[in-house]
Write a protein that holds these residues in place. Structure first.
Motif, short mmCIF file in Angstrom:
data_model
loop_
_atom_site.label_atom_id
_atom_site.label_comp_id
_atom_site.label_asym_id
_atom_site.label_seq_id
_atom_site.Cartn_x
_atom_site.Cartn_y
_atom_site.Cartn_z
N VAL A 107 3.90 1.53 -14.57
CA VAL A 107 5.01 0.61 -14.33
C VAL A 107 4.45 -0.64 -13.65
O VAL A 107 3.79 -0.54 -12.61
N PRO A 108 4.67 -1.80 -14.23
CA PRO A 108 4.18 -3.04 -13.59
C PRO A 108 4.76 -3.20 -12.18
O PRO A 108 5.93 -2.93 -11.95
N GLY A 109 3.91 -3.59 -11.25
CA GLY A 109 4.36 -3.84 -9.89
C GLY A 109 4.28 -2.65 -8.96
O GLY A 109 4.76 -2.70 -7.83
N ILE A 110 3.66 -1.54 -9.42
CA ILE A 110 3.51 -0.36 -8.58
C ILE A 110 2.04 0.06 -8.57
O ILE A 110 1.42 0.22 -9.62
N SER A 111 1.50 0.23 -7.38
CA SER A 111 0.18 0.84 -7.23
C SER A 111 0.40 2.21 -6.61
O SER A 111 1.02 2.34 -5.55
N VAL A 112 -0.08 3.25 -7.29
CA VAL A 112 0.04 4.62 -6.78
C VAL A 112 -1.20 4.92 -5.95
O VAL A 112 -2.32 4.87 -6.44
N LEU A 113 -0.97 5.21 -4.66
CA LEU A 113 -2.06 5.56 -3.75
C LEU A 113 -1.87 7.02 -3.36
O LEU A 113 -0.96 7.35 -2.60
N ASP A 114 -2.69 7.89 -3.92
CA ASP A 114 -2.52 9.30 -3.61
C ASP A 114 -3.79 9.98 -3.13
O ASP A 114 -3.81 11.17 -2.86
N GLY A 115 -4.86 9.22 -2.97
CA GLY A 115 -6.10 9.77 -2.44
C GLY A 115 -6.09 9.73 -0.92
O GLY A 115 -5.42 8.90 -0.30
N ALA A 116 -6.85 10.62 -0.28
CA ALA A 116 -6.88 10.71 1.18
C ALA A 116 -7.26 9.38 1.84
O ALA A 116 -6.64 8.97 2.82
N GLN A 117 -8.26 8.70 1.30
CA GLN A 117 -8.67 7.43 1.90
C GLN A 117 -7.62 6.34 1.69
O GLN A 117 -7.44 5.47 2.53
N GLU A 118 -6.94 6.41 0.56
CA GLU A 118 -5.92 5.40 0.26
C GLU A 118 -4.71 5.49 1.18
O GLU A 118 -4.12 4.49 1.55
N ILE A 119 -4.34 6.73 1.53
CA ILE A 119 -3.15 6.89 2.37
C ILE A 119 -3.48 6.89 3.87
O ILE A 119 -2.58 6.87 4.70
N GLU A 120 -4.75 6.87 4.22
CA GLU A 120 -5.16 6.89 5.64
C GLU A 120 -4.47 5.81 6.49
O GLU A 120 -4.00 6.10 7.59
N PRO A 121 -4.36 4.56 6.01
CA PRO A 121 -3.70 3.53 6.84
C PRO A 121 -2.22 3.82 7.13
O PRO A 121 -1.64 3.24 8.04
N TYR A 122 -1.62 4.73 6.39
CA TYR A 122 -0.20 5.06 6.56
C TYR A 122 0.01 6.29 7.44
O TYR A 122 1.13 6.71 7.66
N ARG A 123 -1.07 6.88 7.95
CA ARG A 123 -0.98 8.11 8.74
C ARG A 123 -0.76 7.91 10.23
O ARG A 123 -0.09 8.73 10.84
N PRO A 124 -1.31 6.89 10.88
CA PRO A 124 -1.17 6.79 12.34
C PRO A 124 0.28 6.74 12.78
O PRO A 124 1.15 6.22 12.06
N ASP A 125 0.54 7.30 13.96
CA ASP A 125 1.89 7.34 14.49
C ASP A 125 1.84 7.03 15.98
O ASP A 125 0.99 7.57 16.70
N THR A 126 2.72 6.16 16.45
CA THR A 126 2.72 5.78 17.87
C THR A 126 3.18 6.91 18.77
O THR A 126 2.91 6.90 19.96
N GLY A 127 3.85 7.90 18.22
CA GLY A 127 4.34 9.02 19.02
C GLY A 127 3.48 10.26 18.92
O GLY A 127 3.79 11.29 19.50
N GLY A 128 2.40 10.20 18.16
CA GLY A 128 1.49 11.34 18.06
C GLY A 128 1.87 12.35 17.00
O GLY A 128 1.27 13.43 16.93
#
Length: 173
Positions: A12-33
């Protein structure tokens, strides 16, 4: 379940699927732990892709967690409430249209407060804001904008006379 969901969106134009561990790493941190990790990330670069994502999520029973252009530190950053959710990153969608004649601003979901503030300042606009707007916008108008010499006028939008008075020649939004 997820592999079929991702496969339905990969072309689908306009969508990048990020499903690898390194790709989703920036979305993992949480300010509450919290240690909930997203099942994947869909990075959206075209508004027209959003209905496709929602349709695919419904068809494959995949929970979505939309995020925008802000940091969202007060709510734990990009962490989804439900484990296994797919993050829908709309931060690239930053278009802002300000129509001073119609007194309207249209913004895409990736626009953060700073982006909007700069666009308003460039347009030389004064804001006309519904008095029943959500708290975040009310605080933005009362605290943030005056520090940048941008005036926001809160108006009861159900009172047409009040709206007419507020919509003088100097009101741009």
């Amino acid at each position: 379940m997820l592999s079929n969901f991702y496969e339905s969106l990969r072309h689908v134009p306009g969508i990048s699927v990020l499903d690898g561990a390194q790709e989703i790493e920036p979305y993992r941190p949480d300010t509450g732990g919290a240690t909930r990790y997203p099942a994947g990330v869909l990075r959206v670069t075209e508004v027209s892709a959003v209905p496709c994502i929602i349709a695919a999520a419904n068809a494959h029973s995949v929970p979505l967690w939309p995020i925008s252009g802000g940091r969202n530190f007060g709510y734990g950053t990009a962490q989804a409430v439900k484990p296994g959710s797919v993050v829908v990153d709309m931060s690239p969608l930053k278009q802002i249209e300000i129509d001073t004649e119609a007194a309207v601003a249209r913004i895409q979901p990736g626009v953060c407060q700073h982006d909007l503030e700069q666009a308003i300042a460039r347009a030389g606009a004064r804001l006309l804001v519904p008095d029943d707007c959500y708290t975040g916008l009310r605080m933005f108008c009362a605290e943030y904008l005056p520090e940048r010499s941008i005036e926001a006028v809160m108006v009861d939008m159900s009172d047409l006379d009040a709206v007419r008075i507020a919509c003088n020649l100097h009101t741009a939004l």
